[in-house]
Design an enzyme around this catalytic site. Structure first.
Site, PDB file in Angstrom:
ATOM      1  N   HIS A  70       0.819  -1.213   0.000  1.00 57.09           N
ATOM      2  CA  HIS A  70       0.000   0.000   0.000  1.00 57.09           C
ATOM      3  C   HIS A  70       0.857   1.269   0.000  1.00 57.09           C
ATOM      4  O   HIS A  70       0.434   2.308  -0.503  1.00 57.09           O
ATOM      5  CB  HIS A  70      -0.963  -0.016   1.186  1.00 57.09           C
ATOM      6  CG  HIS A  70      -2.113  -0.957   0.991  1.00 57.09           C
ATOM      7  ND1 HIS A  70      -3.424  -0.570   1.097  1.00 57.09           N
ATOM      8  CD2 HIS A  70      -2.143  -2.280   0.660  1.00 57.09           C
ATOM      9  CE1 HIS A  70      -4.218  -1.612   0.853  1.00 57.09           C
ATOM     10  NE2 HIS A  70      -3.461  -2.660   0.593  1.00 57.09           N
ATOM     11  N   ASP A 216      -6.961 -18.372   2.087  1.00 56.29           N
ATOM     12  CA  ASP A 216      -6.785 -19.795   1.814  1.00 56.29           C
ATOM     13  C   ASP A 216      -6.871 -20.538   3.142  1.00 56.29           C
ATOM     14  O   ASP A 216      -7.042 -19.900   4.195  1.00 56.29           O
ATOM     15  CB  ASP A 216      -5.501 -20.106   1.019  1.00 56.29           C
ATOM     16  CG  ASP A 216      -4.217 -20.019   1.840  1.00 56.29           C
ATOM     17  OD1 ASP A 216      -4.301 -19.755   3.052  1.00 56.29           O
ATOM     18  OD2 ASP A 216      -3.129 -20.214   1.262  1.00 56.29           O
TER      19      ASP A 216
HETATM   20 CA    CA Z   1      -1.402 -20.274   2.872  1.00 59.00          CA
END
Ligand code: CA
Ligand code: CA
Length: 359
Positions: A70, A216
């Site tokens: 960022h 994930d």
């Molecule tokens: Ca991972």
């Protein structure tokens, strides 16, 4: 780890992909050895950062990595060509001018890490631009599977806040994101490589009813699961269903960004995306290279000093091949990379062969 029950990686030790940086022959007053006096202070900074991170791949480490992108992406040669200030890239402006940049909704959730890194940088008299990139390198190194990213020191202080609107949003289209990072000097491949960071990331503010929902199943491990699981079909809303920048997730334990969904399937990025599945060493190497490139946005490497040796070598086990969670079938994967675009059928065949062996 919150989702440790979902850990679906096998951990094996393999040689790290990064070359070992030279320790140098300067003896620092703090007892360390370095290639240059410039590097000595970074050993003291390292101690404070690791105290902040508690030496692990946790929330602060995740935030530090996000902060590095960022800050650096606040760089626009296109604006400069129009006679406007285009931002200083990886210059620490997001700390120096936090009262401006943290008002940008894209930067929501970075307030705490900005405050923490500002204190450490001020304590040791280092620049905010250096501080941010160093902290990011240390954060990655703390995660199992994270590569050792080189660190160059010597960025000058930021002169102004980055212009508004330069940080890509999760609700942006693939074209908007590719064009924005392209303006900053990063290719579509670089963008995909950098998105390996989402393997160790969670959402906090897009759906505030489910903070820390990961991208994930292994947010504490820098592995290729992210590139695999984002190709599963979206089926459920893990929390509320009207959040800008969110699309259906494959299961409730996970959160999916609209931008990740789009880039995983876009013809300009899908082959690079798929190329990382089960390819841990390749992902580590390319992520490290892309991070180096990102850390130099707005800077010339020749004017900086290589202090890579201060970033500790990774010591944690490196993940092996990913496994689809919950026994989901491999034929569900939304593989959109055309074989022809990767030099014939070998790539896709190889991928499916690999997946077939895995599942
Ligand atoms: Ca991972
Ligand atoms: Ca900046």
């Amino acid at each position: 780890m919150k989702f440790s029950s979902l850990l679906t990686v096998s951990l094996v030790y393999i040689t790290t992909v990064s070359a070992t940086p030279s320790i140098g022959n300067v003896f620092c007053s703090n007892g360390h050895q370095a290639p240059s006096n410039t590097c000595c202070v970074w050993y003291d900074v390292l101690k404070d950062i690791q105290d902040l991170f508690q030496g692990i791949c946790g929330d602060d480490a995740h935030d530090a990595l996000r902060l590095a992108f960022h800050d650096a992406i606040g760089f626009s040669p296109a604006l400069t060509r129009q006679g406007q200030f285009g931002g200083g890239g990886a210059d620490g402006s997001i700390i120096a001018f936090g009262e401006v940049e943290l008002e940008d909704p894209s930067n929501e959730g970075l307030e705490s890490i900005v405050a923490s890194e500002k204190v450490i940088a001020d304590t040791h008299g280092v620049s905010y631009g250096d501080m941010i990139q160093f902290a990011a390198a240390v954060s990655v190194r703390n995660c199992p599977g994270g590569p050792r990213i080189p660190f160059l020191a010597g960025r000058a202080a930021a002169v102004a806040a980055a212009p508004e609107g330069l940080v890509p949003n999760p609700f942006d289209s693939a074209t908007t994101i590719i064009n924005r990072v392209g303006d900053a000097g990063l290719t579509p491949n670089d963008m995909v490589d950098l998105l390996a960071s989402h393997s160790i990331a969670v959402q906090e503010h897009i759906d505030e009813t489910i903070p820390n929902r990961p991208f994930d199943t292994t947010p504490g491990v820098f592995d290729t699961n992210f590139f695999l699981e984002t190709l599963l079909p979206g089926k459920v809303w893990p929390g509320t269903h009207d959040n800008k920048g969110e699309v259906l997730a494959p299961f409730v334990e996970e959160f999916r960004l609209q931008s990740d969904f789009a880039l995983a399937r876009d013809s300009r990025t899908s082959c690079r995306w798929q190329s990382f599945i089960g390819q841990q060493s390749l992902m580590m190497q390319r992520f490290g290279t892309a991070m180096q490139k990102m850390a130099l946005l707005g800077h010339n490497a020749n004017s900086l000093v290589d202090c890579s040796v201060v970033v500790p070598a990774p010591t944690l086990p490196i993940p092996g091949v990913p496994i689809l969670p919950f026994g989901l079938p491999v034929h569900d994967l939304e593989l959109t990379c055309p074989a022809a675009a990767t030099g014939g059928t070998s790539f896709l065949d190889g991928l499916l062969g690999l997946l077939g062996k895995l599942f």
